[in-house]
Design a protein around this motif. Sequence first.
Motif, PDB file in Angstrom:
ATOM      1  N   GLU A  25       0.814  -1.217   0.000  1.00 56.39           N
ATOM      2  CA  GLU A  25       0.000   0.000   0.000  1.00 56.39           C
ATOM      3  C   GLU A  25       0.845   1.263   0.000  1.00 56.39           C
ATOM      4  OE1 GLU A  25      -3.147  -0.394  -0.487  1.00 56.39           O
ATOM      5  OE2 GLU A  25      -2.827  -2.573  -0.372  1.00 56.39           O
ATOM      6  N   ASP A  26       2.145   1.109  -0.156  1.00 55.98           N
ATOM      7  CA  ASP A  26       3.066   2.247  -0.037  1.00 55.98           C
ATOM      8  C   ASP A  26       3.666   2.557  -1.409  1.00 55.98           C
ATOM      9  OD1 ASP A  26       5.291   3.955   0.560  1.00 55.98           O
ATOM     10  OD2 ASP A  26       5.242   3.212   2.622  1.00 55.98           O
ATOM     11  N   THR A  27       3.059   3.490  -2.129  1.00 57.66           N
ATOM     12  CA  THR A  27       3.484   3.794  -3.500  1.00 57.66           C
ATOM     13  C   THR A  27       4.916   4.313  -3.547  1.00 57.66           C
ATOM     14  OG1 THR A  27       1.199   4.263  -4.147  1.00 57.66           O
ATOM     15  CG2 THR A  27       2.938   5.124  -5.565  1.00 57.66           C
ATOM     16  N   GLU A  28       5.337   5.044  -2.534  1.00 59.00           N
ATOM     17  CA  GLU A  28       6.703   5.577  -2.536  1.00 59.00           C
ATOM     18  C   GLU A  28       7.725   4.440  -2.489  1.00 59.00           C
ATOM     19  OE1 GLU A  28       9.725   8.544  -0.055  1.00 59.00           O
ATOM     20  OE2 GLU A  28       7.633   8.298   0.617  1.00 59.00           O
ATOM     21  N   ILE A  29       7.503   3.462  -1.615  1.00 57.39           N
ATOM     22  CA  ILE A  29       8.419   2.319  -1.527  1.00 57.39           C
ATOM     23  C   ILE A  29       8.377   1.509  -2.819  1.00 57.39           C
ATOM     24  CG2 ILE A  29       8.931   0.155  -0.331  1.00 57.39           C
ATOM     25  CD1 ILE A  29       9.661   2.460   1.381  1.00 57.39           C
ATOM     26  N   LEU A  30       7.180   1.271  -3.349  1.00 60.77           N
ATOM     27  CA  LEU A  30       7.054   0.506  -4.584  1.00 60.77           C
ATOM     28  C   LEU A  30       7.784   1.198  -5.735  1.00 60.77           C
ATOM     29  CD1 LEU A  30       3.300  -0.549  -4.347  1.00 60.77           C
ATOM     30  CD2 LEU A  30       5.283  -2.042  -4.035  1.00 60.77           C
ATOM     31  N   ASP A  31       7.652   2.517  -5.827  1.00 62.39           N
ATOM     32  CA  ASP A  31       8.350   3.252  -6.886  1.00 62.39           C
ATOM     33  C   ASP A  31       9.859   3.094  -6.745  1.00 62.39           C
ATOM     34  OD1 ASP A  31       6.118   4.164  -8.229  1.00 62.39           O
ATOM     35  OD2 ASP A  31       6.025   6.069  -7.141  1.00 62.39           O
TER      36      ASP A  31
END
Length: 331
Positions: A41-47
């Motif tokens: 749920e963490d777009t920053e980490i996924l990016d």
Amino acid sequence: MREITHDGDLDHLREFYRHFGHVEAAPVSVLYEDWALGVAEDTEILDRLLTLPAEKRQPNLLFAAARLHGTPLKPWEDARPQIITHWEDIAATMRQRRTQTNEPGRSAVLNLALARIEGPVALIEVGASAGLLLYPDCWEIRYGTGQGPITLEPTGPVRAEVDLDCALEGIEPPSSLPEVAWRAGVDLNPLDLRRDDDREWLETLVWPGMEYRLDRIHAGALLVAAQPPSLVRGDLNGMLPQLLSQVPHGATPVVFHSAVLAYLPLEDRESFARQVRASEARWISNEGVNVLPEIAQRLPGGDDDATDFVLALDGEPIARTGPHGQYARAL
């Protein structure tokens, strides 16, 4: 283990972490379930993960690297700030290191296939990590059966200081193993457990909630120190012919692997399978249900447990097994 995703899409990576959390981590590690679902749920980490090569984005690798750089074993909301702060160091470790979970407990299920091969044998492990699975004859293994526990005594040149346990359902435990005449392995980055940094990395790969596996790693390190195997650095497809050419005369070559091929693209897995089949070696595989499609097609019924591995001998399924050798069930 689910097949490693090679898609560069954010949604694919998000689903990859959700699957890891709900299916792989949930039964054994509450903390890693929480971390995986937090990442999902963490777009920053996924990016940030998407800036890494595809084979370097898996949860095991991220979480172990984060722990190596001081991330506390606390809920995701407390762990995340540490990961953000130390991201450059964590990412550098992820690029340098690999997921090399070297669980000796898998020997308990691999031995169900090895016992069916006439000795003496020459063991060749692909994706060997530190080589701890090259000592199947050095562990005392207690097989739990409906008639009570049955022990397979070690017959190798050295004896591990801890024992292994494996629950069997509908399968007879092995009464003996063939003589092991030679032990060798190949890995892209072989670990030497005589080195503090390699041993620390292998220990960090043990999931929270499964700390009992640390004693096995320590016992396995003593086996390696007492009788070091021949480990070579390289790609498993490229190095296999060289290793096969070194098998001592009179020994049956046995190529084996566990939780390795999921990290390869499908075409490389298929190339490996063709290469082993074309050789004179026996082949023991212990991989996730769908990692080797040719074996999955021979399983009865559907994929009723995605966490299972499938143990096979020469491409023929023998049993469904626990990812760390905890159990084996008849097909």
